[in-house]
Design a protein around this motif. Structure first.
Motif, PDB file in Angstrom:
ATOM      1  N   THR A  61       0.850  -1.225  -0.098  1.00 49.57           N
ATOM      2  CA  THR A  61      -0.011   0.022  -0.012  1.00 49.57           C
ATOM      3  C   THR A  61       0.894   1.260   0.163  1.00 49.57           C
ATOM      4  O   THR A  61       2.042   1.445   0.865  1.00 49.57           O
ATOM      5  N   VAL A  62       0.480   2.141  -0.795  1.00 52.42           N
ATOM      6  CA  VAL A  62       1.186   3.568  -0.857  1.00 52.42           C
ATOM      7  C   VAL A  62       0.077   4.432  -0.778  1.00 52.42           C
ATOM      8  O   VAL A  62      -0.955   4.652  -1.335  1.00 52.42           O
ATOM      9  N   THR A  63       0.547   5.481   0.259  1.00 49.73           N
ATOM     10  CA  THR A  63      -0.465   6.629   0.605  1.00 49.73           C
ATOM     11  C   THR A  63       0.283   7.928   0.395  1.00 49.73           C
ATOM     12  O   THR A  63       1.447   7.985   0.465  1.00 49.73           O
ATOM     13  N   VAL A  64      -0.524   8.423  -0.451  1.00 48.61           N
ATOM     14  CA  VAL A  64      -0.016  10.236  -0.661  1.00 48.61           C
ATOM     15  C   VAL A  64      -0.850  10.988   0.182  1.00 48.61           C
ATOM     16  O   VAL A  64      -2.199  10.758  -0.068  1.00 48.61           O
ATOM     17  N   ASP A 106     -14.927  10.597  -5.058  1.00 52.81           N
ATOM     18  CA  ASP A 106     -15.895  10.528  -6.206  1.00 52.81           C
ATOM     19  C   ASP A 106     -15.008  10.717  -7.683  1.00 52.81           C
ATOM     20  O   ASP A 106     -15.435   9.778  -8.465  1.00 52.81           O
ATOM     21  N   ILE A 107     -14.156  11.721  -7.662  1.00 54.82           N
ATOM     22  CA  ILE A 107     -13.444  11.623  -9.008  1.00 54.82           C
ATOM     23  C   ILE A 107     -12.708  10.399  -9.234  1.00 54.82           C
ATOM     24  O   ILE A 107     -12.480   9.875 -10.235  1.00 54.82           O
ATOM     25  N   VAL A 108     -11.852  10.133  -8.109  1.00 54.65           N
ATOM     26  CA  VAL A 108     -10.896   9.040  -8.109  1.00 54.65           C
ATOM     27  C   VAL A 108     -11.672   7.708  -8.323  1.00 54.65           C
ATOM     28  O   VAL A 108     -11.094   6.959  -9.266  1.00 54.65           O
ATOM     29  N   THR A 109     -12.730   7.569  -8.179  1.00 53.09           N
ATOM     30  CA  THR A 109     -13.579   6.352  -8.411  1.00 53.09           C
ATOM     31  C   THR A 109     -14.384   6.509  -9.498  1.00 53.09           C
ATOM     32  O   THR A 109     -15.119   5.367  -9.732  1.00 53.09           O
ATOM     33  N   SER A 110     -14.325   7.379 -10.394  1.00 56.83           N
ATOM     34  CA  SER A 110     -15.268   7.600 -11.543  1.00 56.83           C
ATOM     35  C   SER A 110     -14.916   6.611 -12.228  1.00 56.83           C
ATOM     36  O   SER A 110     -13.625   6.373 -12.802  1.00 56.83           O
ATOM     37  N   THR A 111     -15.722   6.404 -13.502  1.00 54.43           N
ATOM     38  CA  THR A 111     -15.358   5.528 -14.422  1.00 54.43           C
ATOM     39  C   THR A 111     -14.540   6.159 -15.483  1.00 54.43           C
ATOM     40  O   THR A 111     -13.362   5.523 -15.956  1.00 54.43           O
ATOM     41  N   PRO A 112     -14.705   7.409 -15.925  1.00 53.99           N
ATOM     42  CA  PRO A 112     -13.893   8.050 -16.824  1.00 53.99           C
ATOM     43  C   PRO A 112     -12.445   8.094 -16.298  1.00 53.99           C
ATOM     44  O   PRO A 112     -11.380   7.927 -16.879  1.00 53.99           O
ATOM     45  N   PHE A 113     -11.972   8.400 -15.138  1.00 58.10           N
ATOM     46  CA  PHE A 113     -10.884   8.379 -14.253  1.00 58.10           C
ATOM     47  C   PHE A 113     -10.227   7.355 -14.292  1.00 58.10           C
ATOM     48  O   PHE A 113      -8.991   7.316 -14.667  1.00 58.10           O
ATOM     49  N   VAL A 114     -11.092   6.208 -13.886  1.00 59.48           N
ATOM     50  CA  VAL A 114     -10.358   4.946 -13.729  1.00 59.48           C
ATOM     51  C   VAL A 114      -9.874   4.302 -15.070  1.00 59.48           C
ATOM     52  O   VAL A 114      -9.029   3.771 -15.271  1.00 59.48           O
ATOM     53  N   LEU A 115     -10.764   4.489 -16.075  1.00 62.41           N
ATOM     54  CA  LEU A 115     -10.227   4.161 -17.388  1.00 62.41           C
ATOM     55  C   LEU A 115      -9.158   4.768 -18.068  1.00 62.41           C
ATOM     56  O   LEU A 115      -8.224   4.401 -18.797  1.00 62.41           O
ATOM     57  N   ASP A 116      -9.099   6.083 -17.556  1.00 64.24           N
ATOM     58  CA  ASP A 116      -7.860   6.737 -17.982  1.00 64.24           C
ATOM     59  C   ASP A 116      -6.358   6.389 -17.348  1.00 64.24           C
ATOM     60  O   ASP A 116      -5.428   6.483 -17.861  1.00 64.24           O
ATOM     61  N   THR A 194      -8.361   4.234  -3.083  1.00 69.90           N
ATOM     62  CA  THR A 194      -9.417   4.988  -1.878  1.00 69.90           C
ATOM     63  C   THR A 194      -8.819   6.579  -1.839  1.00 69.90           C
ATOM     64  O   THR A 194      -7.656   6.625  -2.106  1.00 69.90           O
ATOM     65  N   ALA A 195      -9.633   7.265  -1.750  1.00 70.78           N
ATOM     66  CA  ALA A 195      -9.291   8.923  -1.386  1.00 70.78           C
ATOM     67  C   ALA A 195     -10.111   9.301  -0.164  1.00 70.78           C
ATOM     68  O   ALA A 195     -11.287   9.191  -0.201  1.00 70.78           O
ATOM     69  N   MET A 203      -7.094  18.254   3.787  1.00 71.93           N
ATOM     70  CA  MET A 203      -6.007  17.374   3.284  1.00 71.93           C
ATOM     71  C   MET A 203      -6.698  16.180   2.863  1.00 71.93           C
ATOM     72  O   MET A 203      -7.538  15.526   3.186  1.00 71.93           O
ATOM     73  N   THR A 204      -6.083  15.618   1.484  1.00 78.03           N
ATOM     74  CA  THR A 204      -6.714  14.615   0.837  1.00 78.03           C
ATOM     75  C   THR A 204      -5.517  13.579   0.769  1.00 78.03           C
ATOM     76  O   THR A 204      -4.365  13.720   0.695  1.00 78.03           O
ATOM     77  N   THR A 205      -6.155  12.319   1.225  1.00 77.26           N
ATOM     78  CA  THR A 205      -5.199  11.217   1.171  1.00 77.26           C
ATOM     79  C   THR A 205      -5.584  10.120   0.269  1.00 77.26           C
ATOM     80  O   THR A 205      -6.792   9.782   0.248  1.00 77.26           O
ATOM     81  N   ILE A 206      -4.862   9.633  -0.411  1.00 76.02           N
ATOM     82  CA  ILE A 206      -4.837   8.739  -1.605  1.00 76.02           C
ATOM     83  C   ILE A 206      -4.221   7.512  -1.273  1.00 76.02           C
ATOM     84  O   ILE A 206      -2.931   7.730  -1.108  1.00 76.02           O
ATOM     85  N   SER A 207      -4.787   6.553  -1.451  1.00 78.73           N
ATOM     86  CA  SER A 207      -4.146   5.063  -0.959  1.00 78.73           C
ATOM     87  C   SER A 207      -4.280   4.021  -2.318  1.00 78.73           C
ATOM     88  O   SER A 207      -5.388   4.185  -2.769  1.00 78.73           O
TER      89      SER A 207
END
Length: 368
Positions: A61-64, A106-116, A194-195, A203-207
């Motif tokens: 797991t990498v967390t930013v 919601d942006i990170v898990t959206s279909t266009p974002f994931v497909l990108d 996950t975000a 603060m936004t945490t992305i894993s």
């Protein structure tokens, strides 16, 4: 005198303690009696624990952590306001933004974002695999027992493939209509992305969790970069559209001014020594047209400079507090804990069945 109802004779208390001790001793005797069965259960638990623990692949797991720029009033200190004040225009007013930091999950898990993310170029830590993320998802390992769960779905899919035509795998991904395989990959990638956003500090945490440490770090860094670009493109989209419109308007007004200036200069040179009143009237009219065209042209030029400054002003700033780094240790439950847990469950389940389950099962059969 009133008698103490809670008082018990010492002999009664000793009898109860003896019964309690006898009960514990009886349980101990039963455990000793089934010790050989418990040894066998422990052996089965060891084998089963080793098989399950080794079959579960390691995950990293990498967390930013990001700290985005907070939306504030930019009317008094922004570049657009500064340009406007120098050029003589009015101050720009800040408006509420439809895209804020709370929408990052919601942006990170959206279909266009994931497909990108599918076309993200990745490389494993050992260097054996250098491909795209969508191809790497097919190379990830799964526990052997997961195939047992998926067996009915695989069988149904195989039967369907006999009656359906094979789809063109080289077709471009279409978020509006995904194939079953593409949909499964999108859902699988959503589970490892996950975000979280702290609404107080923004603060936004992305894993990101994957099976290769280097791939995980690359994907996490790519997610952050794409999220930043997504928000930047959204924030400056309106400003770019306004700037493009003013660019076109500026060229049109400039052309009109140049034409009016050329007409006035040509008429003035042609009728310089003529003193007719009609000539003076026409000359004055052409001069007024030229002055009016210049005023409009000058105003559009000022608005264009403000719009160009606003593009830079609207671009959000992200401070990467914790960047993506290749993890050294796997995340999740360790194999030792899985092994010990399975061994404990097998031994306890066997002991409970021998001590209690068999007796109740016999009584239940007798009642039937």
């Amino acid at each position: 005198m009133s008698e103490n109802k809670n008082y018990q004779h010492p002999d009664v208390q000793e009898a109860e303690n003896d019964e309690l001790e006898i009960d514990w001793m009886e349980i101990l005797r039963k455990i000793i009696a089934i010790r050989k069965t418990l040894y066998k259960a422990a052996g089965v638990g060891v084998v089963l624990g080793i098989i399950i623990a080794l079959s579960i692949p390691k995950q990293y797991t990498v967390t930013v952590t990001l700290s985005p720029e907070m939306n504030g009033d930019k009317a008094s200190g922004g570049l657009a306001s500064l340009a406007s004040s120098f050029l003589g225009g009015g101050a720009t007013s800040s408006s509420s933004d439809a895209l804020n930091v709370t929408l990052a999950p919601d942006i990170v898990t959206s279909t266009p974002f994931v497909l990108d993310l599918f076309d993200t170029q990745i490389q494993t830590l050992d260097g054996k695999l250098d491909t795209t993320l969508v191809a790497y998802l097919d190379e990830q390992k799964s526990p052997w027992f997961s195939y047992i769960v998926k067996a009915p779905g695989i069988a149904i899919g195989a039967i369907k493939s006999l009656f359906l035509e094979e789809a063109d795998t080289a077709s471009v991904l279409n978020p509006f209509q995904l194939t079953e395989e593409e949909s499964e990959k999108v859902e699988g990638l959503r589970k490892v992305l996950t975000a979280d956003v702290d609404k107080k500090t923004a603060m936004t945490t992305i894993s990101v969790t994957l099976q290769d440490s280097k791939v995980t770090a690359i994907v996490a860094d790519s997610v952050v970069a794409k999220l930043q670009q997504y928000i930047i493109d959204y924030r400056i989209k309106k400003a770019k559209e306004d700037c493009a419109y003013l660019e076109q308007l500026y060229k049109e007004r400039q052309q009109e001014y140049y034409e009016a200036q050329s007409k006035y200069a040509h008429y003035f040179d042609s009728n310089r020594n003529i003193a007719f009143q009609s000539v003076r009237a026409e000359q004055e009219r052409l001069q007024n047209d030229m002055n009016l065209a210049y005023q409009v042209y000058s105003q559009v030029a000022q608005q264009l400079q403000v719009a160009r400054a606003k593009i830079q002003e609207e671009k959000p700033v992200f401070a990467v507090v914790e960047p993506a780094t290749i993890p050294l240790k796997p995340s999740g439950t360790s194999r030792k804990i899985i092994f010990v847990g399975i061994l404990f469950i097998v031994v306890c389940a066997t002991g409970a069945w021998k001590l209690l389950g068999q007796e109740y099962w016999k009584k239940f059969k007798e009642q039937l």
